[in-house]
Design a protein around this motif. Structure first.
Motif, PDB file in Angstrom:
ATOM      1  N   UNK A  54       0.843  -1.192   0.000  1.00 57.02           N
ATOM      2  CA  UNK A  54       0.000   0.000   0.000  1.00 57.02           C
ATOM      3  C   UNK A  54       0.879   1.242   0.000  1.00 57.02           C
ATOM      4  N   UNK A  55       0.577   2.205  -0.870  1.00 60.43           N
ATOM      5  CA  UNK A  55       1.379   3.428  -0.879  1.00 60.43           C
ATOM      6  C   UNK A  55       1.168   4.224   0.419  1.00 60.43           C
ATOM      7  N   UNK A  56       2.274   4.642   1.015  1.00 63.31           N
ATOM      8  CA  UNK A  56       2.237   5.456   2.235  1.00 63.31           C
ATOM      9  C   UNK A  56       3.289   6.559   2.116  1.00 63.31           C
ATOM     10  N   UNK A  57       3.150   7.550   2.974  1.00 62.88           N
ATOM     11  CA  UNK A  57       4.160   8.605   3.026  1.00 62.88           C
ATOM     12  C   UNK A  57       5.479   8.003   3.515  1.00 62.88           C
ATOM     13  N   UNK A  58       6.542   8.404   2.887  1.00 69.61           N
ATOM     14  CA  UNK A  58       7.863   7.962   3.314  1.00 69.61           C
ATOM     15  C   UNK A  58       8.069   8.374   4.770  1.00 69.61           C
ATOM     16  N   UNK A  59       8.423   7.448   5.667  1.00 70.99           N
ATOM     17  CA  UNK A  59       8.644   7.807   7.067  1.00 70.99           C
ATOM     18  C   UNK A  59       9.703   8.902   7.245  1.00 70.99           C
ATOM     19  N   UNK A  60      10.597   9.049   6.285  1.00 74.52           N
ATOM     20  CA  UNK A  60      11.612  10.103   6.358  1.00 74.52           C
ATOM     21  C   UNK A  60      10.971  11.492   6.304  1.00 74.52           C
ATOM     22  N   UNK A  61       9.783  11.597   5.702  1.00 77.41           N
ATOM     23  CA  UNK A  61       9.071  12.885   5.666  1.00 77.41           C
ATOM     24  C   UNK A  61       8.691  13.315   7.073  1.00 77.41           C
ATOM     25  N   UNK A  62       8.232  12.365   7.880  1.00 78.06           N
ATOM     26  CA  UNK A  62       7.865  12.658   9.262  1.00 78.06           C
ATOM     27  C   UNK A  62       9.096  13.073  10.070  1.00 78.06           C
ATOM     28  N   UNK A  63      10.204  12.385   9.837  1.00 76.07           N
ATOM     29  CA  UNK A  63      11.455  12.723  10.519  1.00 76.07           C
ATOM     30  C   UNK A  63      11.901  14.128  10.132  1.00 76.07           C
ATOM     31  N   UNK A  64      11.833  14.437   8.846  1.00 77.19           N
ATOM     32  CA  UNK A  64      12.239  15.763   8.375  1.00 77.19           C
ATOM     33  C   UNK A  64      11.361  16.853   8.985  1.00 77.19           C
ATOM     34  N   UNK A  65      10.042  16.652   8.990  1.00 86.25           N
ATOM     35  CA  UNK A  65       9.133  17.654   9.571  1.00 86.25           C
ATOM     36  C   UNK A  65       9.408  17.874  11.054  1.00 86.25           C
ATOM     37  N   UNK A  69      10.909  21.320  12.637  1.00 85.39           N
ATOM     38  CA  UNK A  69      10.139  22.080  13.630  1.00 85.39           C
ATOM     39  C   UNK A  69      10.971  22.328  14.878  1.00 85.39           C
ATOM     40  N   UNK A  70      11.711  21.328  15.295  1.00 82.02           N
ATOM     41  CA  UNK A  70      12.571  21.481  16.468  1.00 82.02           C
ATOM     42  C   UNK A  70      13.657  22.520  16.203  1.00 82.02           C
ATOM     43  N   UNK A  71      14.226  22.502  15.006  1.00 79.16           N
ATOM     44  CA  UNK A  71      15.243  23.498  14.637  1.00 79.16           C
ATOM     45  C   UNK A  71      14.672  24.907  14.671  1.00 79.16           C
ATOM     46  N   UNK A  72      13.473  25.075  14.119  1.00 75.25           N
ATOM     47  CA  UNK A  72      12.844  26.401  14.137  1.00 75.25           C
ATOM     48  C   UNK A  72      12.668  26.898  15.562  1.00 75.25           C
ATOM     49  N   UNK A  73      12.320  25.996  16.466  1.00 76.29           N
ATOM     50  CA  UNK A  73      12.170  26.366  17.859  1.00 76.29           C
ATOM     51  C   UNK A  73      13.475  26.830  18.474  1.00 76.29           C
ATOM     52  N   UNK A  74      14.559  26.126  18.180  1.00 78.62           N
ATOM     53  CA  UNK A  74      15.872  26.533  18.709  1.00 78.62           C
ATOM     54  C   UNK A  74      16.274  27.895  18.175  1.00 78.62           C
ATOM     55  N   UNK A  75      16.069  28.112  16.886  1.00 78.75           N
ATOM     56  CA  UNK A  75      16.450  29.395  16.285  1.00 78.75           C
ATOM     57  C   UNK A  75      15.612  30.522  16.883  1.00 78.75           C
ATOM     58  N   UNK A  76      14.320  30.269  17.081  1.00 75.08           N
ATOM     59  CA  UNK A  76      13.430  31.280  17.652  1.00 75.08           C
ATOM     60  C   UNK A  76      13.793  31.577  19.104  1.00 75.08           C
ATOM     61  N   UNK A  77      14.036  30.526  19.876  1.00 75.45           N
ATOM     62  CA  UNK A  77      14.299  30.697  21.304  1.00 75.45           C
ATOM     63  C   UNK A  77      15.721  31.137  21.618  1.00 75.45           C
TER      64      UNK A  77
END
Length: 102
Positions: A54-65, A69-77
Motif C-alpha cells: 500500500x502506498x504510504x508517506x515515506x517515514x523520512x518525511x515525518x522525521x524531516x518535519x 520544527x525542532x530546529x525552528x524552535x531553537x532558532x526562535x528561542x
C-alpha cells in the motif's frame, strides 16, 4: 552549510557555557537528521509502499518535519546562538549633533 565544524564555527562567536555547548550539539544533530531524511526522500521518493504494497508517506518525511520544527524552535528561542548574526551599525546623526534651541 558544511556540518564538519559547525559546532566549532558557532562556538567561535564567543565563550559558551556548558548548556550552550550542549544546545549547539543538539542543533547540529538536528541539522544532520534533516539532511539524512532529505537524502532518503530524494532516493526513495515521498511515497513508498508498506509491507502490504500500500502506498504510504515515506517515514523520512515525518522525521524531516519533526526535526525541522525542532530546529525552528531553537532558532526562535536562541537567536543569540542560532539566529542570523547581524552587526550593529550606528546611523550618523543627520543634524551633526546640533540641538534645537528655543
Amino acid at each position: 552549510m558544511n556540518l564538519d565544524g559547525l559546532e566549532e564555527q558557532i562556538a567561535s562567536h564567543g565563550n559558551l557555557n556548558r548548556f550552550d555547548k550542549e544546545a549547539v550539539g543538539t542543533v547540529s544533530a538536528l541539522i544532520r537528521r534533516v539532511r539524512e531524511a532529505q537524502l532518503a526522500i530524494s532516493v526513495d521518493g515521498i511515497v513508498v509502499s508498506n509491507d502490504r504494497g500500500t502506498p504510504i508517506e515515506n517515514p523520512a518525511c515525518r522525521v524531516e518535519r519533526g526535526a525541522s520544527a525542532e530546529l525552528r524552535g531553537w532558532v526562535k528561542d536562541r537567536p543569540d546562538l542560532f539566529g542570523e548574526q547581524r552587526s550593529v551599525v550606528q546611523q550618523a546623526d543627520k543634524f551633526g549633533g546640533f540641538k534645537a534651541v528655543k
